[in-house]
Write a protein that holds these residues in place. Structure first.
Motif, PDB file in Angstrom:
ATOM      1  N   MET A 179       0.849  -1.196   0.000  1.00 33.61           N
ATOM      2  CA  MET A 179       0.000   0.000   0.000  1.00 33.61           C
ATOM      3  C   MET A 179       0.880   1.239   0.000  1.00 33.61           C
ATOM      4  SD  MET A 179      -3.125   0.864   2.546  1.00 33.61           S
ATOM      5  CE  MET A 179      -2.065   0.790   3.977  1.00 33.61           C
ATOM      6  N   ARG A 180       0.513   2.224  -0.825  1.00 35.07           N
ATOM      7  CA  ARG A 180       1.313   3.415  -0.997  1.00 35.07           C
ATOM      8  C   ARG A 180       0.688   4.595  -0.277  1.00 35.07           C
ATOM      9  NH1 ARG A 180       5.804   1.372  -3.297  1.00 35.07           N
ATOM     10  NH2 ARG A 180       6.335   3.466  -3.987  1.00 35.07           N
ATOM     11  N   SER A 181       1.520   5.604   0.001  1.00 27.68           N
ATOM     12  CA  SER A 181       1.028   6.851   0.573  1.00 27.68           C
ATOM     13  C   SER A 181       0.486   7.726  -0.535  1.00 27.68           C
ATOM     14  CB  SER A 181       2.158   7.584   1.308  1.00 27.68           C
ATOM     15  OG  SER A 181       1.761   8.891   1.667  1.00 27.68           O
ATOM     16  N   ALA A 182      -0.488   8.589  -0.198  1.00 27.86           N
ATOM     17  CA  ALA A 182      -1.005   9.544  -1.171  1.00 27.86           C
ATOM     18  C   ALA A 182      -0.079  10.735  -1.332  1.00 27.86           C
ATOM     19  CB  ALA A 182      -2.394  10.040  -0.730  1.00 27.86           C
TER      20      ALA A 182
ATOM     21  N   ILE B 283      -9.969   5.376  11.929  1.00 26.14           N
ATOM     22  CA  ILE B 283      -9.794   5.318  10.478  1.00 26.14           C
ATOM     23  C   ILE B 283      -8.506   4.564  10.217  1.00 26.14           C
ATOM     24  CG2 ILE B 283      -9.527   6.612   8.340  1.00 26.14           C
ATOM     25  CD1 ILE B 283     -10.983   8.919   9.591  1.00 26.14           C
ATOM     26  N   ARG B 284      -8.583   3.506   9.438  1.00 31.61           N
ATOM     27  CA  ARG B 284      -7.414   2.681   9.154  1.00 31.61           C
ATOM     28  C   ARG B 284      -6.931   2.896   7.728  1.00 31.61           C
ATOM     29  NH1 ARG B 284      -6.613  -1.399  12.941  1.00 31.61           N
ATOM     30  NH2 ARG B 284      -8.260  -1.585  14.511  1.00 31.61           N
ATOM     31  N   ALA B 285      -5.644   2.789   7.553  1.00 28.71           N
ATOM     32  CA  ALA B 285      -5.058   2.897   6.218  1.00 28.71           C
ATOM     33  C   ALA B 285      -5.236   1.562   5.502  1.00 28.71           C
ATOM     34  CB  ALA B 285      -3.580   3.255   6.326  1.00 28.71           C
ATOM     35  N   THR B 286      -6.176   1.508   4.601  1.00 23.48           N
ATOM     36  CA  THR B 286      -6.463   0.306   3.841  1.00 23.48           C
ATOM     37  C   THR B 286      -6.171   0.549   2.361  1.00 23.48           C
ATOM     38  OG1 THR B 286      -8.763   0.941   3.436  1.00 23.48           O
ATOM     39  CG2 THR B 286      -8.302  -0.268   5.474  1.00 23.48           C
ATOM     40  N   PRO B 287      -5.969  -0.511   1.586  1.00 21.19           N
ATOM     41  CA  PRO B 287      -5.761  -0.323   0.141  1.00 21.19           C
ATOM     42  C   PRO B 287      -6.914   0.420  -0.527  1.00 21.19           C
ATOM     43  CG  PRO B 287      -5.132  -2.534   0.789  1.00 21.19           C
ATOM     44  CD  PRO B 287      -5.779  -1.914   2.001  1.00 21.19           C
TER      45      PRO B 287
ATOM     46  N   SER C 271      -5.309  11.983   3.535  1.00 20.61           N
ATOM     47  CA  SER C 271      -3.962  11.590   3.117  1.00 20.61           C
ATOM     48  C   SER C 271      -3.022  11.476   4.317  1.00 20.61           C
ATOM     49  CB  SER C 271      -3.408  12.592   2.107  1.00 20.61           C
ATOM     50  OG  SER C 271      -3.093  13.830   2.720  1.00 20.61           O
ATOM     51  N   PHE C 272      -3.302  12.219   5.396  1.00 18.68           N
ATOM     52  CA  PHE C 272      -2.457  12.110   6.587  1.00 18.68           C
ATOM     53  C   PHE C 272      -2.541  10.708   7.202  1.00 18.68           C
ATOM     54  CE2 PHE C 272      -3.040  16.856   6.870  1.00 18.68           C
ATOM     55  CZ  PHE C 272      -1.717  17.159   6.598  1.00 18.68           C
ATOM     56  N   ILE C 273      -3.698  10.070   7.092  1.00 19.09           N
ATOM     57  CA  ILE C 273      -3.833   8.704   7.603  1.00 19.09           C
ATOM     58  C   ILE C 273      -2.847   7.789   6.883  1.00 19.09           C
ATOM     59  CG2 ILE C 273      -5.382   6.739   7.849  1.00 19.09           C
ATOM     60  CD1 ILE C 273      -6.110   9.040   9.681  1.00 19.09           C
TER      61      ILE C 273
END
Length: 249
Positions: free
Chosen positions: A1-4, A138-142, A201-203
């Motif tokens: 998974m990538r960052s925005a 809030i979770r960082a998901t694909p 995007s901070f997530i």
């Protein structure tokens, strides 16, 4: 998974060889936090000086445009090359401080109190996202990553098209660059979408930094992580400032 975030998005690629070597001391979250706070303080101090010292002049819009373009160029060079040396990153903070100080003073002259509102709103959103991430609300998901990255790319594309459209036609589009005049519903929607995407995007940024720390990212990459946070905060500030100017008309 990538960052925005275009800066943090390349962390895995730019640091892979360093991870494999295992020679450097690993970065910590505190390392990133200290450098991020330092960059923010530097940006704020330069903005305060520019607010007071730089006089209004006919050449000022051209100078601001050049400063903005230089800032974009630095973001691209630092992120694409994965630069971890503090000099260009500090240079970006200096340029953005100059731009923020002069441009914010212009907004403040038309709408008193708007800059303080935008600053409070920016850091309020940032801290809110940090708390939501920490609590795993809030979770960082694909799926979230695809949604946020797609939205931010769309915002960038529309911004560029809107700028060209307004330059050639003189008519306002989805973004209004003048500080006065009526605003239709579309700019409100566009600003709202940009702010929501910038906040989410901070997530992804927090998750990318946390995973990089767990994976043994070398300590010198703390500068690159802090730079990514600074870029995200500046983007969010401009979006909130523009939306507040719409609301104050």
């Amino acid at each position: 998974m990538r960052s925005a975030n275009p800066v943090l998005d390349r962390l895995d690629d730019t640091s892979r060889e360093d991870r494999l070597s295992g020679d450097a001391e690993a970065v910590t979250v505190d390392d990133v936090a200290v450098r991020a706070v330092g960059l923010l303080l530097l940006t704020g101090m330069v903005a305060a000086v520019a607010w007071v010292v730089v006089p209004p002049a006919l050449w000022l819009p051209a100078a601001l445009a050049g400063t903005a373009l230089a800032g974009v160029a630095l973001v691209l060079v630092i992120s694409l090359r994965g630069i971890t040396h503090p000099a260009p990153i500090i240079g970006y903070a200096l340029l953005q401080g100059l731009l923020l100080g002069v441009a914010s003073r212009t907004f403040e002259a038309v709408y008193p109190g708007i800059v303080a509102q935008a600053v409070v709103g920016t850091f309020g959103v940032f801290l809110g996202m940090a708390l939501l991430y920490r609590a795993r609300v809030i979770r960082a998901t694909p799926r979230l990553a695809r949604l946020v990255i797609g939205t931010l790319l769309g915002v960038l594309a529309v911004t560029l098209v809107n700028l060209v459209f307004q330059l050639f036609t003189g008519r306002p589009g989805v973004e209004i660059y003048s500080l006065t005049g009526q605003v239709g519903w579309l700019p409100y929607v566009f600003s709202g979408v940009a702010i929501i995407a910038g906040a989410l995007s901070f997530i992804l940024d927090f998750d990318q930094i946390e995973r990089s720390v767990r994976g043994g990212l070398p300590r010198r990459y703390a500068w690159l992580c802090a730079f990514g946070v600074l870029v995200g905060l500046i983007f969010l500030y401009w979006q909130i400032l523009r939306l507040l100017s719409y609301l104050r008309r």
